[in-house]
Write a protein that holds these residues in place. Structure first.
Motif, mmCIF file in Angstrom:
data_model
loop_
_atom_site.group_PDB
_atom_site.id
_atom_site.type_symbol
_atom_site.label_atom_id
_atom_site.label_comp_id
_atom_site.label_asym_id
_atom_site.label_seq_id
_atom_site.Cartn_x
_atom_site.Cartn_y
_atom_site.Cartn_z
ATOM 1 N N SER A 131 17.713 20.425 21.941
ATOM 2 C CA SER A 131 16.664 21.252 21.230
ATOM 3 C C SER A 131 15.229 21.412 21.791
ATOM 4 O O SER A 131 14.321 21.325 20.912
ATOM 5 N N THR A 154 23.243 22.345 21.532
ATOM 6 C CA THR A 154 21.856 22.129 21.545
ATOM 7 C C THR A 154 21.473 23.500 20.868
ATOM 8 O O THR A 154 21.788 24.579 21.109
ATOM 9 N N ILE A 155 20.049 23.336 20.077
ATOM 10 C CA ILE A 155 19.152 24.454 19.767
ATOM 11 C C ILE A 155 17.790 24.669 20.069
ATOM 12 O O ILE A 155 17.100 23.258 19.985
ATOM 13 N N ILE A 187 20.978 28.838 20.929
ATOM 14 C CA ILE A 187 21.889 27.936 20.647
ATOM 15 C C ILE A 187 22.879 28.089 21.946
ATOM 16 O O ILE A 187 23.212 28.955 22.459
ATOM 17 N N ILE A 199 24.912 22.209 14.400
ATOM 18 C CA ILE A 199 25.111 22.512 16.117
ATOM 19 C C ILE A 199 25.390 21.337 16.784
ATOM 20 O O ILE A 199 26.243 21.288 17.765
ATOM 21 N N LYS A 227 20.227 22.225 12.809
ATOM 22 C CA LYS A 227 20.476 21.549 14.033
ATOM 23 C C LYS A 227 21.924 20.514 13.922
ATOM 24 O O LYS A 227 22.493 20.342 15.191
#
Length: 745
Positions: A548, A452-453, A467, A446, A443
């Motif tokens: 996320s 964002t994930i 992602i 990213i 995370k």
């Protein structure tokens, strides 16, 4: 899955680089003689060329590259003495490789027969460890056909993109000036119409009143003419006629100005299109096809599966999608980490899959897709999924959340816990450990890409990681907003939607909204970065962010639109202001500060409080405000205090603490000294000047253990001074001292 023709296309792109390296290296050896670094470079190039050729099943190129690799290795190990005649054999092998690559480029296959005599000579050299003194050797190296590509230094591209950033600023300036011009024209046009109307109305009234009053003109020149025989004008007539003429002239000038403005606007739009076209093409120069990354990931996935004793089929999509090189370079590690966990702990062994009625081979799908200026990446496996119950158990064990709050969590919020730091430990060997291990690192990687994930999972069916990242980091698209008469911006890739505050009248007071069947925690931007001073915000907007899978809202006064620009860093002097990503200059020359929304909500990524409004009230013994810029300190103190049934409010600096005090009643303040925006000394001073808080206990918790720091804090009004680190016993004694809990010892 990539077709063989696509794989060959990528091989040809790489082969050109490898052959160029070989040619340059041989030329350097020819001019300077033996050089270890040059031979090492040649060895690496042939090794990589061999590997790439073997993947696309080009056996002849693979064999020749392998022979070259052995020759260079023998030279490096000093098994063969370097001689000038050595280069002739090297050139001949390179020529054979180039001919085969040309055939693959033209026909898609290696058509020529392998030069067995040359292979035998190389084998003989390797076996006897000596180079023949006389033989037919190549004097020149054949080259690959010229392609429509050139090599460009990355530093040059960076310089061009920096200049492009300045051009974008100038474009934004022109756009603002155009808007101002149109506003001026509109105002003048409106004023001109009003003037013309007033003159016309006055003229009509004057003529009418003049005729009704029976006024006669006594000029001697008109005595021989009647009213119908000659028009007569006095000073009023002349003045009105002149004013009307001037007004008509202004009206005509306005039409010309408006026409000029429209043409100018078209020119601006044309320039804007060309700048955008230039920008897209410049950014494209640094783009790399995702197929290169997907190819590496596919091979790595098969290797991981083989080592784990599992059968895995890899499906790849979106190889044609291009991503910026910095993004490309940073994606491999987080994606391979997800895949490794999927294979090791998600996809079952063949026997287990058969027992479950699944196919013997597990499936891993990696897909790249473009959405606007963003890249969406999906990694999916058809394994056993994520066990929600184990996620809950581990979250409770780690102190991430208390058991009484679990029932109020959504499925998304529960799954988001796997990204929390320290969610699982290496000692655990169950499925949860594997899936949760290191996902905070994923995370973080990213997030550095401004992405964002999210994770979605169905038990015994599949797990999907999604992602979302910008296609390029060179040019940022920002959402611009205004608060307290200052302009700010946030990266638009975090923004999910924008809501009107009028549709959620209780949002400011309750700090929570219900939207799309979700309870979303909101914060007021003015309270985070300024003192609200009790001013009530009635109109504004709520920016909804998606981190996320966790949604959070930010209330701002006005949204100004979006803008493409480059973000400038603050430099070392202001590098401590981590809540900012940097700044950019607006078209009017005003600096706009780019906020990092991840910093605003960093605490909620560890503890999800959006359900707090629905939790049954707990009988608290008191309330404590914890002020510290370190999230780990705030969380540690919060866990200790809440375990003793103390309500905890937190703030990351003095300014935010003052806003909390305006809205919450607290019995004790525990504050750090060194914090951004407003440090602890200033906070103590401000609190003690307010008659409402003169008797409110304040304790300093700091890593500064000198007498000087302590004496200053106490002189300003602090009631206690604790040096970090702290433990449960220290905090318990503090609470006993200020009678928030009883002494049970």
């Amino acid at each position: 899955m990539l077709s063989n023709s696509e794989l060959i296309r990528y091989f040809l792109l790489e082969a050109e680089d490898y052959v160029n390296t070989l040619v340059e290296g041989v030329e350097e050896l020819e001019s300077k003689g033996f050089d270890k670094e040059t031979v090492e470079s040649l060895f690496r190039a042939t090794h990589t060329l061999k590997g790439s050729a073997s993947i696309v099943k080009l056996e002849k190129i693979t064999l020749l590259a392998h022979k070259l690799e052995d020759l260079f290795e023998a030279l490096l190990n000093k098994e063969i003495e370097y001689e000038d005649t050595f280069l002739g054999y090297i050139k001949k092998v390179i020529n054979s490789i180039v001919n085969l690559i040309n055939e693959v480029s033209t026909f898609g296959v290696e058509k020529s027969e392998l030069d067995k005599e040359l292979v035998d000579i190389i084998d003989d050299i390797l076996e006897k460890k000596e180079i023949p003194l006389k033989s037919e050797i190549a004097s020149t190296i054949e080259v690959l056909p010229v392609t429509n590509t050139v090599r460009i230094d990355l530093e040059l591209i960076e310089n061009i993109l920096t200049s492009l950033g300045e051009i974008l600023v100038q474009k934004n300036t022109l756009t603002d000036k155009e808007r101002e011009l149109l506003e001026i024209i509109e105002e003048i046009s409106h004023s001109g119409k009003r003037l013309l109307k007033e003159i016309t109305d006055f003229s009509d009234r004057y003529w009418l009143s003049a005729h009704e009053s029976g006024q006669k003109v006594t000029d001697s020149f008109f005595t021989d003419f009647g009213d119908l025989q000659f028009d007569r004008y006095d000073e009023y007539h002349i003045l009105l006629r002149k004013v009307q003429e001037i007004t008509n002239d202004i009206s005509e000038s306005m039409k010309s100005l408006l026409s000029f403005s429209e043409n100018l606007s078209l020119s601006f739009k044309s320039i804007s299109r060309e700048i955008n076209y230039l920008k897209d093409n410049l950014v494209e120069i640094r783009m790399i096809p995702a197929g290169k990354l997907l190819h590496r990931l596919a091979e790595a996935t098969r290797d991981i599966a083989e080592k784990a004793g599992k059968i895995v089929e890899v499906e790849i999509r979106g190889a044609e999608i291009k991503v910026d090189k910095p993004v490309f370079d940073s994606l491999y590690e987080p994606i391979i980490h997800i895949i490794r966990n999927a294979i090791q702990h998600g996809i079952e062994l063949p026997e287990e899959r058969i027992e479950k009625g699944k196919e013997k081979a597990g499936k891993v799908k990696i897909e790249f897709a473009k959405e606007g200026k963003n890249i969406n990446i999906e990694i999916k496996d058809d394994g056993r999924g994520i066990d929600l119950e184990k996620v809950k158990e581990t979250a409770i064990e780690r102190g991430i959340i208390s058991s009484d709050r679990i029932p109020y969590l959504t499925r998304e919020e529960i799954l988001s816990f796997i990204f929390a730091p320290g969610f699982s430990t290496s000692e655990q060997t169950d499925y949860l450990s594997g899936r949760g291990m290191g996902l905070n690192i994923v995370k973080t990687a990213i997030s550095k890409l401004k992405g964002t994930i999210e994770v979605f999972s169905e038990s015994d069916k599949e797990t999907t990681f999604r992602i979302k990242i910008p296609q390029s980091l060179s040019i940022s698209t920002l959402l611009v907003f205004r608060s307290s008469k200052l302009e700010y911006a946030v990266p638009i890739n975090y923004v999910e939607e924008i809501l009107s505050l009028e549709d959620f009248p209780d949002a400011v007071k309750e700090k929570i909204i219900n939207h799309k069947n979700r309870s979303i925690q909101v914060k007021l931007f003015s309270e985070i970065f300024f003192s609200s001073n009790g001013k009530k915000l009635e109109k504004g907007y709520i920016i909804i962010f998606n981190f996320s899978g966790i949604r959070r809202g930010l209330v701002v006064e006005e949204v100004l639109g979006h803008e493409e620009t480059t973000i400038n860093s603050f430099g070392k002097f202001l590098e401590g202001l981590t809540q900012y990503l940097g700044y950019f200059i607006s078209g009017k020359g005003i600096p706009r500060y780019v906020i990092d929304p991840l910093k605003i909500y960093e605490e909620e990524f560890v503890l999800t409080p959006s359900y707090a409004a629905f939790i049954e009230p707990i009988s608290y013994k008191g309330a404590v405000l914890v002020v510290d810029d370190s999230i780990s300190v705030r969380k540690s103190l919060q866990n200790i205090l809440e375990s003793k049934k103390i309500r905890v409010y937190t703030a990351k600096d003095g300014n935010e603490a003052l806003n909390v005090l305006e809205n919450k009643n607290v019995d004790l303040i525990i504050t750090d000294l060194e914090m951004p925006i407003m440090h602890g000394y200033e906070l103590i001073t401000r609190i003690r000047k307010d008659p409402r808080y003169r008797d409110l206990p304040i304790v300093v918790l700091t890593s500064r253990g000198t007498k000087k720091h302590e004496e200053k804090a106490l002189s300003l009004g602090a009631d206690g001074y604790i040096v970090k680190p702290f433990d449960d016993k220290t905090i318990s004694q503090l609470l006993i001292k200020f009678e928030l809990i009883k002494d049970t010892f």
